[in-house]
Design a protein around this motif. Sequence first.
Motif, mmCIF file in Angstrom:
data_model
loop_
_atom_site.group_PDB
_atom_site.id
_atom_site.type_symbol
_atom_site.label_atom_id
_atom_site.label_comp_id
_atom_site.label_asym_id
_atom_site.label_seq_id
_atom_site.Cartn_x
_atom_site.Cartn_y
_atom_site.Cartn_z
ATOM 1 N N ASP A 78 -8.509 -7.678 12.764
ATOM 2 C CA ASP A 78 -9.743 -7.083 12.580
ATOM 3 C C ASP A 78 -9.467 -5.615 12.928
ATOM 4 N N VAL A 79 -8.907 -5.428 14.092
ATOM 5 C CA VAL A 79 -8.823 -4.122 14.504
ATOM 6 C C VAL A 79 -7.719 -3.270 13.648
ATOM 7 N N GLU A 80 -6.608 -3.917 13.230
ATOM 8 C CA GLU A 80 -5.545 -3.369 12.322
ATOM 9 C C GLU A 80 -6.070 -2.940 11.051
ATOM 10 N N LYS A 81 -6.973 -4.020 10.256
ATOM 11 C CA LYS A 81 -7.602 -4.026 9.108
ATOM 12 C C LYS A 81 -8.862 -2.633 9.222
ATOM 13 N N ALA A 86 -10.019 2.204 7.503
ATOM 14 C CA ALA A 86 -11.352 3.295 7.787
ATOM 15 C C ALA A 86 -11.448 4.092 6.732
ATOM 16 N N LEU A 87 -10.573 4.724 6.054
ATOM 17 C CA LEU A 87 -10.719 5.939 5.327
ATOM 18 C C LEU A 87 -10.961 5.539 3.708
ATOM 19 N N GLU A 88 -11.440 4.211 3.416
ATOM 20 C CA GLU A 88 -11.767 3.677 2.355
ATOM 21 C C GLU A 88 -12.655 4.371 1.487
ATOM 22 N N PHE A 138 -1.857 9.449 3.949
ATOM 23 C CA PHE A 138 -2.797 8.219 4.509
ATOM 24 C C PHE A 138 -2.863 6.985 3.632
ATOM 25 N N GLY A 139 -2.052 6.985 2.886
ATOM 26 C CA GLY A 139 -1.660 5.798 2.183
ATOM 27 C C GLY A 139 -2.357 5.433 0.738
ATOM 28 N N LYS A 177 -6.869 7.714 -13.924
ATOM 29 C CA LYS A 177 -5.773 7.095 -12.834
ATOM 30 C C LYS A 177 -6.437 6.132 -11.793
ATOM 31 N N GLY A 178 -5.521 5.173 -11.554
ATOM 32 C CA GLY A 178 -6.261 4.366 -10.520
ATOM 33 C C GLY A 178 -5.569 4.685 -9.292
ATOM 34 N N TYR A 179 -6.322 4.371 -7.860
ATOM 35 C CA TYR A 179 -5.645 4.416 -6.771
ATOM 36 C C TYR A 179 -5.590 3.013 -5.939
ATOM 37 N N THR A 180 -4.740 3.221 -4.887
ATOM 38 C CA THR A 180 -4.882 1.953 -4.116
ATOM 39 C C THR A 180 -4.597 2.570 -2.810
ATOM 40 N N LEU A 181 -5.262 1.963 -1.558
ATOM 41 C CA LEU A 181 -5.055 2.343 0.082
ATOM 42 C C LEU A 181 -4.459 1.255 0.634
#
Length: 195
Positions: A78-81, A86-88, A138-139, A177-181
């Motif tokens: 949960d902390v890792e996720k 967090a920036l979603e 930031f991914g 365009k689509g984007y992934t995080l």
Amino acid sequence: MTNQTETTQQEEMNTIQEETQTEQIQEEQTVEVNPLEAAEARIAELESYISEADAREKDIQLRAQAEIQNIRRRAEQDVEKAHKFALEKFSKELLTVVDNLERGLAALDNAVTDEKTQALVDGVEMTHKEFISTLAKFGVEAVGAVGEAFNPELHQAISMQPAEGIDANHISTVLQKGYTLQGRVLRPAMVIVAA
């Protein structure tokens, strides 16, 4: 006859008393032997109960340790996720800025007439590139390019149309365009698929 009856009764009483005494002696002897056997049986019974209780206790302890490890692992995930995604919401909001910069670039490419407007185009292009670069750090990555195979998890097909030079079930036009995080879809790409 009364004497004889009394004697017979007396003999019977004596016989009954002797039998009772014999039974009592046998019981006492049995009781003397049986307490040892009973104690040994009770000891064996208690030892078996103790071993079963130990086994139950070990099982409960193992289950408790496994549960603690599962809770710890879930908390770490949960902390890792939370760190990873967090920036979603923030990133989703920035996608509209990227879209507007791209629309502005497309409009400026057609409207360039002199050096002053070319400087404006260059400034917007550099801003766009820097913005995309920052998102990538930031991914956040863009998905949905022309010629890419259609993937319903990443792309949203608006329609299917025949397209020259593009294989069937591949993207022929990208409308948005689509984007992934970090591999999770922020926004699917809106595309037209070649039939």
